[in-house]
Scaffold this active site. Structure first.
Site, mmCIF file in Angstrom:
data_model
loop_
_atom_site.group_PDB
_atom_site.id
_atom_site.type_symbol
_atom_site.label_atom_id
_atom_site.label_comp_id
_atom_site.label_asym_id
_atom_site.label_seq_id
_atom_site.Cartn_x
_atom_site.Cartn_y
_atom_site.Cartn_z
ATOM 1 N N GLU A 285 0.827 -1.218 0.000
ATOM 2 C CA GLU A 285 0.000 0.000 0.000
ATOM 3 C C GLU A 285 0.853 1.257 0.000
ATOM 4 O O GLU A 285 0.431 2.301 -0.473
ATOM 5 C CB GLU A 285 -0.926 0.026 1.227
ATOM 6 C CG GLU A 285 -2.258 -0.648 0.974
ATOM 7 C CD GLU A 285 -3.298 -0.392 2.065
ATOM 8 O OE1 GLU A 285 -3.006 0.319 3.041
ATOM 9 O OE2 GLU A 285 -4.400 -0.934 1.936
ATOM 10 N N HIS A 306 7.863 -26.351 -2.375
ATOM 11 C CA HIS A 306 7.174 -27.417 -3.104
ATOM 12 C C HIS A 306 5.994 -26.866 -3.906
ATOM 13 O O HIS A 306 5.175 -27.634 -4.399
ATOM 14 C CB HIS A 306 6.711 -28.496 -2.120
ATOM 15 C CG HIS A 306 7.865 -29.153 -1.413
ATOM 16 N ND1 HIS A 306 8.301 -30.416 -1.704
ATOM 17 C CD2 HIS A 306 8.705 -28.680 -0.462
ATOM 18 C CE1 HIS A 306 9.339 -30.712 -0.944
ATOM 19 N NE2 HIS A 306 9.608 -29.666 -0.172
ATOM 20 N N LYS A 420 -14.314 -0.042 -3.521
ATOM 21 C CA LYS A 420 -15.381 0.323 -2.578
ATOM 22 C C LYS A 420 -16.486 1.085 -3.304
ATOM 23 O O LYS A 420 -17.661 0.827 -3.100
ATOM 24 C CB LYS A 420 -14.824 1.207 -1.452
ATOM 25 C CG LYS A 420 -13.912 0.474 -0.497
ATOM 26 C CD LYS A 420 -13.576 1.384 0.668
ATOM 27 C CE LYS A 420 -12.419 0.838 1.470
ATOM 28 N NZ LYS A 420 -11.884 1.811 2.412
HETATM 29 O O1 PA5 Z 1 -3.758 0.926 5.907
HETATM 30 C C1 PA5 Z 1 -4.894 1.338 5.832
HETATM 31 O O2 PA5 Z 1 -5.162 2.528 6.000
HETATM 32 C C2 PA5 Z 1 -6.047 0.394 5.570
HETATM 33 O O3 PA5 Z 1 -5.626 -0.918 5.397
HETATM 34 C C3 PA5 Z 1 -7.038 0.445 6.716
HETATM 35 O O4 PA5 Z 1 -6.384 0.084 7.907
HETATM 36 C C4 PA5 Z 1 -8.208 -0.478 6.477
HETATM 37 O O5 PA5 Z 1 -8.860 -0.120 5.299
HETATM 38 C C5 PA5 Z 1 -9.202 -0.400 7.631
HETATM 39 O O6 PA5 Z 1 -9.628 0.887 7.819
HETATM 40 P P1 PA5 Z 1 -10.377 1.331 9.134
HETATM 41 O O7 PA5 Z 1 -9.445 1.164 10.270
HETATM 42 O O8 PA5 Z 1 -10.742 2.764 8.899
HETATM 43 O O9 PA5 Z 1 -11.590 0.442 9.290
#
Ligand code: PA5
Length: 434
Positions: A285, A306, A420
């Site tokens: 990310e 494997h 989303k």
């Molecule tokens: O790294 C990030 O920002 C995301 O992976 C969030 O942690 C994830 O989408 C969960 O979001 P939230 O904590 O707002 O539910």
């Protein structure tokens, strides 16, 4: 200190090229710690490690002790950065079968709200039957669909089982200090709450209550973990190529520039899988944007030798590996003898499983390097809570420096919104009509 061994990368990159990156790496490190780069309003994680328990850490430990005393099971609800860190630490320290034999006093921990699988939900319902349980719900935004759906169901189950008053005492919310639906619900219902600092993004939040509360419920010493992170904060501030942060961040960028677009982050420990998942999110990310980024993959050896082994050895030559090593545990298993020797294993009689594991590691390393796959070795030493804290902070630092070298903002994730939007439109969520 974690040792980064780069002696197995020289077939693919040259030392002068690495040394030529010195100014670039120094600038990236400075940009991160001075807070002058893109995404600099999300640098709160840099200062999370503490040596002494804060008031909030004391509250976390008290809440964990209560859950340990009154629950057979603790369900931790969250996704992405609000889930992977605690699961990574618990499985790395206690193994993938950590729930076996546990109950009140040392509760089982299950994770929910990290997907939309009905099978997974049904399984959780069966696991909770007849059990006393508590729920830790973690969401920074407080509005993420997957955990919100799971939490709605679990909250209803708690209310049906215990009545509203007792149910409210079994819900712990970890969220933003002011904003979001979860904060509002917690305030209205009077749940105990813990704060995710707005300046620590999800994937950099494991050293906040996001990680600390579930990890404490698992019985891990969270102050040991915090001290490990504090050790890392001090040790890895070094501004030279002696710093393993510099070595890892620079080498992976140099390999990427030389066509190695995929990194396999791996270990010989089955308990490492979720830690690999945490790393995968951290780097994926943070770096995968603007048409750039090393694709992060995690693997468990020897099991995946494997399955992925063939691809690593002879597939497209765009891969490098980062092998995470730990000291062997004190308790050994020694291979016995068998007078018939039908399995042909008597040549290993008297040898420990660690000995065989070490030879597998060395043999695989030589094979992969010969096959054109450079391997960075990350030697973490003894595996304990303090080390896990150090690893979290070390890798977060590596990620920030590496992403700035790559030239991207490590702290946003605009691409995550695309699925989303489509999903909400298909679901008919108000405000998402075409
Ligand atoms: O790294 C990030 O920002 C995301 O992976 C969030 O942690 C994830 O989408 C969960 O979001 P939230 O904590 O707002 O539910």
């Amino acid at each position: 200190m974690i040792k980064v061994d780069i002696s197995n990368v020289w077939g693919q990159i040259a030392l002068p090229d690495l040394l030529a990156m010195e100014k670039e790496v120094a600038a990236a490190h400075e940009t991160l710690t001075d807070g002058t780069g893109a995404g600099n309003d999300f640098l709160g994680w840099l200062n999370l490690p503490v040596r002494e328990p804060t008031e909030e850490i004391v509250r976390i430990q008290n809440a964990a002790n209560k859950i340990r005393g009154d629950s057979d099971v603790c369900v931790v609800v969250g996704i992405g950065g609000s889930y992977l860190g605690p699961r990574a630490a618990i499985e790395l320290l206690q193994g993938p079968n950590h729930n076996m034999g546990k109950g009140k006093g040392d509760p089982q921990i299950y994770f929910a709200g990290n997907g939309l699988s009905t099978r997974h939900w049904n399984e959780l319902m069966r696991l909770l039957e007849g059990k006393d349980f508590s729920v830790i719900v973690i969401s920074k935004s407080g509005t993420t669909t997957e955990p919100a759906i799971a939490f709605r169901g679990l909250r209803w189950m708690l209310e049906r089982k215990y009545g509203t008053d007792e149910a409210n005492k079994r819900i712990y919310a970890v969220t933003d200090p002011c904003k979001g639906a979860l904060r509002q619900m917690a305030t209205e219902e009077g749940w105990e709450t813990f704060v995710i600092p707005p300046s620590a993004g999800g994937r950099f939040s494991v050293l906040t209550p996001v990680g600390l509360l579930p990890i404490a419920v698992a019985g891990v010493d969270i102050m040991e973990m915090m001290n490990g992170a504090a050790d890392a904060k001090e040790s890895y501030d070094l501004r030279s190529f002696e710093n393993p942060v510099w070595q890892y961040a620079a080498v992976r960028n140099l390999l990427y520039r030389n066509g190695k677009a995929m990194e396999i982050f791996e270990s010989y420990e089955p308990g490492f899988k979720m830690f690999g998942g945490w790393w995968q999110q951290l780097f994926g990310e943070s770096e995968g944007k603007d048409g750039k980024g090393i694709f992060p993959v995690t693997a468990e050896f020897t099991a995946d030798l494997h399955s992925l082994g063939q691809m690593i050895q002879q597939g497209e030559r765009n891969i490098f590996e980062t092998m995470v090593r730990f000291d062997a545990p004190e308790q050994k298993y020694t291979i016995g003898s068998d007078w018939k020797n039908l399995d042909g294993l008597n040549y290993l009689e008297g040898k420990t499983l660690d000995f065989v594991d070490e030879k597998a590691f060395l043999g695989t390393l030589a094979a992969h390097v010969d096959g054109g796959v450079p391997v960075i070795i990350m030697d973490c030493g003894e595996l304990n809570a303090r080390k896990v804290g150090e690893m979290f902070y070390f890798l977060e630092l590596c990620c920030g420096v590496s992403a700035y070298i790559l030239g991207v903002n490590p702290f946003n994730q605009p691409g995550v919104e695309f699925y989303k939007r489509n999903m909400f439109q298909l679901l008919g969520k108000p405000g998402y009509e075409k």
